[in-house]
Design a protein around this motif. Structure first.
Motif, PDB file in Angstrom:
ATOM      1  N   SER A   1       0.815  -1.216   0.000  1.00  0.00           N
ATOM      2  CA  SER A   1       0.000   0.000   0.000  1.00  0.00           C
ATOM      3  C   SER A   1       0.850   1.267   0.000  1.00  0.00           C
ATOM      4  O   SER A   1       0.307   2.365   0.010  1.00  0.00           O
ATOM      5  CB  SER A   1      -0.908   0.020   1.232  1.00  0.00           C
ATOM      6  N   ARG A   2       2.169   1.117   0.061  1.00  0.00           N
ATOM      7  CA  ARG A   2       3.152   2.192   0.106  1.00  0.00           C
ATOM      8  C   ARG A   2       3.371   2.745   1.520  1.00  0.00           C
ATOM      9  O   ARG A   2       4.197   3.619   1.713  1.00  0.00           O
ATOM     10  CB  ARG A   2       2.770   3.366  -0.820  1.00  0.00           C
ATOM     11  N   ARG A   3       2.580   2.308   2.499  1.00  0.00           N
ATOM     12  CA  ARG A   3       2.835   2.823   3.847  1.00  0.00           C
ATOM     13  C   ARG A   3       4.036   2.104   4.438  1.00  0.00           C
ATOM     14  O   ARG A   3       4.337   0.955   4.096  1.00  0.00           O
ATOM     15  CB  ARG A   3       1.610   2.682   4.741  1.00  0.00           C
ATOM     16  N   LYS A   4       4.685   2.788   5.369  1.00  0.00           N
ATOM     17  CA  LYS A   4       5.883   2.240   5.981  1.00  0.00           C
ATOM     18  C   LYS A   4       5.570   1.634   7.348  1.00  0.00           C
ATOM     19  O   LYS A   4       4.701   2.123   8.072  1.00  0.00           O
ATOM     20  CB  LYS A   4       6.949   3.324   6.126  1.00  0.00           C
TER      21      LYS A   4
ATOM     22  N   VAL B   1      -7.098   4.270   3.431  1.00  0.00           N
ATOM     23  CA  VAL B   1      -8.356   4.887   3.002  1.00  0.00           C
ATOM     24  C   VAL B   1      -8.203   5.366   1.563  1.00  0.00           C
ATOM     25  O   VAL B   1      -7.087   5.590   1.077  1.00  0.00           O
ATOM     26  CB  VAL B   1      -8.748   6.072   3.924  1.00  0.00           C
ATOM     27  N   GLU B   2      -9.322   5.527   0.897  1.00  0.00           N
ATOM     28  CA  GLU B   2      -9.310   6.001  -0.497  1.00  0.00           C
ATOM     29  C   GLU B   2      -9.959   7.374  -0.556  1.00  0.00           C
ATOM     30  O   GLU B   2     -10.984   7.606   0.094  1.00  0.00           O
ATOM     31  CB  GLU B   2     -10.042   5.003  -1.389  1.00  0.00           C
ATOM     32  N   GLN B   3      -9.354   8.285  -1.307  1.00  0.00           N
ATOM     33  CA  GLN B   3      -9.855   9.659  -1.339  1.00  0.00           C
ATOM     34  C   GLN B   3      -9.597  10.283  -2.717  1.00  0.00           C
ATOM     35  O   GLN B   3      -8.571  10.021  -3.344  1.00  0.00           O
ATOM     36  CB  GLN B   3      -9.140  10.488  -0.258  1.00  0.00           C
ATOM     37  N   ARG B   4     -10.585  11.118  -3.143  1.00  0.00           N
ATOM     38  CA  ARG B   4     -10.423  11.897  -4.376  1.00  0.00           C
ATOM     39  C   ARG B   4      -9.731  13.212  -4.040  1.00  0.00           C
ATOM     40  O   ARG B   4     -10.048  13.883  -3.054  1.00  0.00           O
ATOM     41  CB  ARG B   4     -11.782  12.195  -5.010  1.00  0.00           C
TER      42      ARG B   4
ATOM     43  N   GLY C   1       3.995   7.895  -1.088  1.00  0.00           N
ATOM     44  CA  GLY C   1       3.468   7.216   0.089  1.00  0.00           C
ATOM     45  C   GLY C   1       2.120   6.565  -0.097  1.00  0.00           C
ATOM     46  O   GLY C   1       1.577   5.989   0.857  1.00  0.00           O
ATOM     47  N   ALA C   2       1.538   6.636  -1.297  1.00  0.00           N
ATOM     48  CA  ALA C   2       0.212   6.064  -1.518  1.00  0.00           C
ATOM     49  C   ALA C   2       0.131   5.499  -2.937  1.00  0.00           C
ATOM     50  O   ALA C   2       1.023   5.711  -3.756  1.00  0.00           O
ATOM     51  CB  ALA C   2      -0.862   7.133  -1.291  1.00  0.00           C
ATOM     52  N   LEU C   3      -0.950   4.789  -3.207  1.00  0.00           N
ATOM     53  CA  LEU C   3      -1.177   4.225  -4.539  1.00  0.00           C
ATOM     54  C   LEU C   3      -2.130   5.133  -5.305  1.00  0.00           C
ATOM     55  O   LEU C   3      -3.201   5.497  -4.802  1.00  0.00           O
ATOM     56  CB  LEU C   3      -1.783   2.825  -4.420  1.00  0.00           C
ATOM     57  N   ILE C   4      -1.744   5.500  -6.505  1.00  0.00           N
ATOM     58  CA  ILE C   4      -2.579   6.344  -7.360  1.00  0.00           C
ATOM     59  C   ILE C   4      -3.491   5.427  -8.171  1.00  0.00           C
ATOM     60  O   ILE C   4      -3.032   4.696  -9.048  1.00  0.00           O
ATOM     61  CB  ILE C   4      -1.730   7.222  -8.300  1.00  0.00           C
ATOM     62  N   ARG C   5      -4.785   5.457  -7.848  1.00  0.00           N
ATOM     63  CA  ARG C   5      -5.750   4.604  -8.564  1.00  0.00           C
ATOM     64  C   ARG C   5      -6.107   5.205  -9.939  1.00  0.00           C
ATOM     65  O   ARG C   5      -6.154   4.495 -10.939  1.00  0.00           O
ATOM     66  CB  ARG C   5      -7.023   4.457  -7.735  1.00  0.00           C
TER      67      ARG C   5
ATOM     68  N   GLY D   1      -4.216   5.310   0.439  1.00  0.00           N
ATOM     69  CA  GLY D   1      -3.006   5.380   1.256  1.00  0.00           C
ATOM     70  C   GLY D   1      -3.323   5.470   2.733  1.00  0.00           C
ATOM     71  O   GLY D   1      -4.497   5.472   3.138  1.00  0.00           O
ATOM     72  N   PRO D   2      -2.302   5.543   3.583  1.00  0.00           N
ATOM     73  CA  PRO D   2      -2.506   5.622   5.035  1.00  0.00           C
ATOM     74  C   PRO D   2      -3.334   6.847   5.411  1.00  0.00           C
ATOM     75  O   PRO D   2      -3.143   7.933   4.848  1.00  0.00           O
ATOM     76  CB  PRO D   2      -1.078   5.722   5.585  1.00  0.00           C
ATOM     77  N   ALA D   3      -4.239   6.671   6.378  1.00  0.00           N
ATOM     78  CA  ALA D   3      -5.115   7.770   6.787  1.00  0.00           C
ATOM     79  C   ALA D   3      -4.321   8.983   7.249  1.00  0.00           C
ATOM     80  O   ALA D   3      -4.722  10.124   7.013  1.00  0.00           O
ATOM     81  CB  ALA D   3      -6.048   7.288   7.900  1.00  0.00           C
ATOM     82  N   SER D   4      -3.164   8.740   7.905  1.00  0.00           N
ATOM     83  CA  SER D   4      -2.358   9.857   8.388  1.00  0.00           C
ATOM     84  C   SER D   4      -1.833  10.702   7.236  1.00  0.00           C
ATOM     85  O   SER D   4      -1.767  11.935   7.322  1.00  0.00           O
ATOM     86  CB  SER D   4      -1.187   9.346   9.232  1.00  0.00           C
ATOM     87  N   LEU D   5      -1.459  10.055   6.119  1.00  0.00           N
ATOM     88  CA  LEU D   5      -0.951  10.786   4.952  1.00  0.00           C
ATOM     89  C   LEU D   5      -2.094  11.476   4.219  1.00  0.00           C
ATOM     90  O   LEU D   5      -1.986  12.662   3.853  1.00  0.00           O
ATOM     91  CB  LEU D   5      -0.223   9.814   4.018  1.00  0.00           C
ATOM     92  N   ILE D   6      -3.197  10.761   4.007  1.00  0.00           N
ATOM     93  CA  ILE D   6      -4.329  11.336   3.282  1.00  0.00           C
ATOM     94  C   ILE D   6      -4.883  12.538   4.034  1.00  0.00           C
ATOM     95  O   ILE D   6      -5.219  13.575   3.443  1.00  0.00           O
ATOM     96  CB  ILE D   6      -5.425  10.268   3.079  1.00  0.00           C
ATOM     97  N   GLY D   7      -4.964  12.426   5.365  1.00  0.00           N
ATOM     98  CA  GLY D   7      -5.510  13.522   6.166  1.00  0.00           C
ATOM     99  C   GLY D   7      -4.648  14.759   6.175  1.00  0.00           C
ATOM    100  O   GLY D   7      -5.124  15.882   6.413  1.00  0.00           O
TER     101      GLY D   7
END
Length: 447
Positions: free
Chosen positions: A274-277, A394-397, A414-418, A433-439
């Motif tokens: 998922s690219r998270r560490k 989580v997934e986000q636009r 740090g995330a996957l580009i869908r 990607g990880p909720a911490s990064l998306i947020g």
């Protein structure tokens, strides 16, 4: 011990009518068949099962002795209804051991049993060489493999706690400085000083280790400031944890078939699909009847297990004793109060199984890997992704101006580009990607 390998006589004991666990692996079926070629075709009887269990314990004891650097001159087995409170063994068996030692000039008699202070003292009076029990042997192996200052402090603490009630009348073994198995480590402090000095040393060791613990806690707090989940490899000694750790991380830590080759914990950051560490740690292996003093003394090291969000229990799928090994690992995890931590059971060394067994194992849905070849490691990483819940995927636009190059680079790393599309100066994309990064980039969310 010097360059000369110590020569040892091994003593294994079995008391009562102990019945070994019903082990259910394919490897056991093959081993059981060898043990019962003349038995009834309906299966292995209780006696044969018990015999196999005892034989496996003896084989493990041999491995411990070899890990301690000794050569095996002879092996003695004692079966009796219950232990003799004064000498553990019967007088006839002690006479037999005396004769073997006298004729072979053995340096030490090693018992696969924890002797009471009284039994140890009496046996040393009756035998013409040093006597070392199972706990002392394991402590010696730990002393051989401790490389960091922390590891050496932990081993010395455990050795002194073991030695303190056994000081009175130790005779020969207490008069030698670093004279071989069971005397390695703290040296003179362990051997020939009074209880008050040892108590002072124990207090000093505990204070030093508490300092190590504080430093480790500070390091962990700094890591937790940027949320990176921790994952710990646990398992029976020689299950292949370090080999699997190397394959996943390419860290190059020591791999050895000797028991307790990994003593000081290793940590390394890895990236999941998922690219998270996550931080992956390789920990000391457990063993049957692991001395409680070691579990206590290695509290600072084992905190990596206690703080892990997920435990990866690495098991040797080729071992005929794997169910018993699993029970022993869970017993230590219970002592560490981490049985409720999410755990992934990983069957390692599948490259050593026959092809049909290997394929059946993979088809069963079990997490089966070869730490040596890397087979199944991708599936293990995917399972880890699913098990981590502290920083969920989580997934986000997003709708981000192209001028925000740092944001685009952070999401790309740090995330996957869908999905991604360009609209003038804007980049519209769906990211998992990880909720911490998306947020962190909430201002660019697109509903």
């Amino acid at each position: 011990m010097g360059t000369r390998r110590e020569s040892a006589v091994l003593v294994s004991v079995e008391f009562g009518n102990r019945k070994g666990p019903q082990l259910r692996t394919a490897s056991l079926a093959r081993s059981a068949a060898l043990l019962s070629e003349s038995a009834d075709d309906s299966g292995l009887d209780a006696t044969a099962t018990r015999s196999f269990d005892f034989e496996a314990s003896i084989e493990e004891f041999r491995e411990l002795v070899l890990s301690a650097g000794a050569s095996i001159l002879a092996e003695v087995v004692q079966r009796r209804p219950k232990p003799d409170p004064a000498t553990l063994l019967g007088s006839g068996k002690i006479d037999e051991i005396h004769g073997i030692v006298a004729s072979s000039h053995a340096d030490v008699v090693l018992f696969d049993y924890d002797l009471t202070p009284t039994q140890l003292r009496n046996l040393e009076d009756l035998l013409p060489c040093r006597v070392v029990d199972r706990t002392q042997l394991i402590l010696d192996i730990f002393a051989r493999h401790a490389r960091t200052r922390e590891g050496q402090l932990q081993v010395e603490l455990a050795q002194l706690e073991y030695m303190l009630p056994r000081l009175t009348g130790r005779g020969r073994s207490m008069s030698q400085l670093g004279g071989g198995i069971g005397t390695r480590g703290p040296g003179e402090t362990q051997l020939e000083t009074d209880r008050r000095r040892i108590q002072r040393r124990l207090l000093q060791l505990r204070e030093e280790l508490e300092g190590v613990r504080r430093v480790r806690a500070q390091q962990r707090q700094r890591r937790e400031a940027v949320p990176v989940p921790a994952v710990a490899l646990v398992g029976y000694t020689n299950a292949g944890k370090s080999t699997l750790f190397n394959t996943i991380t390419r860290a190059g830590v020591l791999e050895s078939s000797r028991m307790f080759a990994t003593l000081d914990p290793k940590l390394k950051a890895i990236q999941l699909p998922s690219r998270r560490k996550v931080l992956l740690s390789d920990t000391v292996g457990f063993i049957r009847d692991l001395p409680h003093t070691l579990v206590t003394s290695f509290r600072a090291t084992l905190e990596e297990v206690q703080k892990a969000e997920v435990l990866v229990h690495v098991r040797d799928c080729t071992s005929p004793m794997q169910e018993e090994h699993k029970a022993e690992v869970e017993k230590v995890l219970g002592e560490l109060d981490v049985l409720s931590t999410p755990r992934i059971e990983v069957l390692n060394k599948i490259d050593l199984l026959p092809e049909k067994e290997r394929e059946a194992l993979l088809a069963s849905g079990a997490v089966a890997v070869s730490g040596k070849t890397g087979l199944g490691v991708e599936a293990l990483m995917a399972r880890l992704d699913q098990a981590l819940v502290a920083d969920p995927i989580v997934e986000q636009r997003f709708q981000i101006p192209q001028s925000e190059g740092l944001v685009l680079a952070a999401l790309g790393a740090g995330a996957l580009i869908r999905e991604r599309e360009f609209d003038g100066n804007l980049v519209r994309m769906t990211v998992a990607g990880p909720a911490s990064l998306i947020g962190r980039y909430r201002r660019f969310w697109k509903s």
